[in-house]
Design a protein around this motif. Sequence first.
Motif, short mmCIF file in Angstrom:
data_model
loop_
_atom_site.label_atom_id
_atom_site.label_comp_id
_atom_site.label_asym_id
_atom_site.label_seq_id
_atom_site.Cartn_x
_atom_site.Cartn_y
_atom_site.Cartn_z
N ASP A 193 42.92 15.46 39.62
CA ASP A 193 43.60 16.34 38.65
C ASP A 193 42.62 17.20 37.87
O ASP A 193 42.85 17.51 36.70
N LYS A 194 41.53 17.60 38.52
CA LYS A 194 40.55 18.48 37.88
C LYS A 194 40.91 19.93 38.13
O LYS A 194 41.01 20.37 39.27
N GLU A 195 41.08 20.65 37.06
CA GLU A 195 41.47 22.06 37.16
C GLU A 195 40.22 22.94 37.23
O GLU A 195 39.23 22.68 36.55
N ARG A 196 40.28 23.97 38.07
CA ARG A 196 39.17 24.92 38.11
C ARG A 196 39.70 26.32 38.43
O ARG A 196 40.79 26.46 39.00
N MET A 197 38.93 27.33 38.04
CA MET A 197 39.26 28.71 38.33
C MET A 197 38.36 29.19 39.47
O MET A 197 37.14 29.02 39.42
N VAL A 198 38.98 29.76 40.48
CA VAL A 198 38.23 30.20 41.66
C VAL A 198 38.38 31.70 41.83
O VAL A 198 39.50 32.22 41.84
N PRO A 199 37.27 32.42 41.95
CA PRO A 199 37.35 33.88 42.13
C PRO A 199 37.68 34.26 43.58
O PRO A 199 37.44 33.49 44.50
N PHE A 200 38.24 35.44 43.77
CA PHE A 200 38.46 35.96 45.11
C PHE A 200 38.23 37.47 45.10
O PHE A 200 38.24 38.10 44.05
N GLY A 201 38.01 38.03 46.27
CA GLY A 201 37.64 39.43 46.38
C GLY A 201 38.80 40.39 46.56
O GLY A 201 39.97 40.00 46.54
N ARG A 202 38.45 41.66 46.77
CA ARG A 202 39.47 42.70 46.87
C ARG A 202 40.38 42.56 48.08
O ARG A 202 41.59 42.79 47.96
N PRO A 203 39.86 42.19 49.29
CA PRO A 203 40.78 42.04 50.43
C PRO A 203 41.88 41.00 50.18
O PRO A 203 43.05 41.24 50.50
N ALA A 204 41.50 39.87 49.59
CA ALA A 204 42.50 38.84 49.29
C ALA A 204 43.46 39.34 48.21
O ALA A 204 44.66 39.08 48.28
N SER A 205 42.93 40.08 47.24
CA SER A 205 43.78 40.61 46.18
C SER A 205 44.82 41.58 46.75
O SER A 205 45.99 41.54 46.38
N THR A 206 44.38 42.43 47.68
CA THR A 206 45.30 43.37 48.31
C THR A 206 46.40 42.65 49.07
O THR A 206 47.59 42.99 48.98
N ALA A 207 46.00 41.61 49.83
CA ALA A 207 46.98 40.85 50.61
C ALA A 207 47.98 40.14 49.71
O ALA A 207 49.19 40.13 49.99
N VAL A 208 47.50 39.54 48.62
CA VAL A 208 48.39 38.82 47.71
C VAL A 208 49.34 39.78 47.00
O VAL A 208 50.53 39.48 46.81
N GLU A 209 48.83 40.95 46.61
CA GLU A 209 49.70 41.94 45.95
C GLU A 209 50.83 42.37 46.88
O GLU A 209 51.99 42.51 46.46
N ARG A 210 50.49 42.57 48.15
CA ARG A 210 51.53 42.96 49.12
C ARG A 210 52.54 41.83 49.32
O ARG A 210 53.73 42.07 49.50
N TRP A 211 52.04 40.59 49.29
CA TRP A 211 52.97 39.45 49.43
C TRP A 211 53.90 39.36 48.23
O TRP A 211 55.11 39.17 48.39
N LEU A 212 53.37 39.51 47.03
CA LEU A 212 54.21 39.41 45.84
C LEU A 212 55.28 40.50 45.82
O LEU A 212 56.36 40.29 45.27
N ALA A 213 54.98 41.64 46.43
CA ALA A 213 55.94 42.74 46.46
C ALA A 213 57.13 42.44 47.37
O ALA A 213 58.23 43.00 47.18
N VAL A 214 56.96 41.53 48.34
CA VAL A 214 58.06 41.20 49.27
C VAL A 214 58.49 39.75 49.15
O VAL A 214 59.36 39.29 49.89
#
Length: 316
Positions: A193-214
């Motif tokens: 149950d250890k919480e952490r913040m993980v960074p990600f780059g622009r390609p993943a951000s683009t893919a996730v944004e497109r997913w959230l839109a649909v």
Amino acid sequence: MITTEQQRDAGLLDAFASHLAIQRGLSEHTVRAYCGDVLTMLALLPHGADGTDPADLSRLSLPVLRQWLAQESGRGLSRATLARRVAAVRCFTAWAQRTDRIAADPGQRLLSPRPGSTVPQVLSAAEAAAVMDAARDRIAAADETVTAARATRDWAVLELLYATGVRVSELVGADVTDLNLGDRLLRVLGKGDKERMVPFGRPASTAVERWLAVREHLLVTGPTDSGALFLGNRGGRLGARQVRDLVHRTTALAGVRDLAPHGLRHSTATHLLDGGSDLRSVQEVLGHASLSTTQRYTHVSTERLRSAFAQAHPRA
């Protein structure tokens, strides 16, 4: 189907499972694995005259544990599996002593086989890119809205897995509210149950944004986990098995070596180290409790360095 052995030791294992989950904070998967390991050991103990009573823990001793370990080793299990089973039994005997179920802890003196130092299988950067491209190309080939939404989800899942190196359980457990697209960060709940913040780059951000839109195209009415970041085909939270199938299917489609989702995690770690990241940073990204676990990936990078040297240096 519940076996006779599981029935007769059910109360004992339930108490042990509660200790693992509540006091130790272990995942459901680990709790289930540990209880299964302990069950194989309990089978060697007497269970009353007719064999239906719970295991007689007073008969638990170091020779019994060594007999059990020899038996497990004879089944051809890997050293890593044997080491995990020893860890489970040691945890059990320590708990049994603390809860006054046994007078002494014989597990303290049970030696564990050292796990093999196998080098994780990873994709090259070009192969990883091919997998992402194959997933993205499936969106254009979709012939209807829901199919396109599923393909977009699959692309986002793969991009985020590779970008962050998170475990599958961490990814499918994430909610939309755990995502920070502005800072490109994902909050996950790891082992213990250890919480952490993980960074990600622009390609993943683009893919996730497109997913959230649909994403709304996969939402359904009724009792669903609508807050989940990734939704399954029926509108509930995406499952780990679906992600495993997705990775196997897409690596085949891309024409690269077949990997399980953990192979993408290995690839992330290796590529971070190849790119100059220090071990401590990679440890934080992956959520490893011990730096020694992260150090396995330095062997992969060393092998790549040797290979590049052998191919390119005139005096290799």
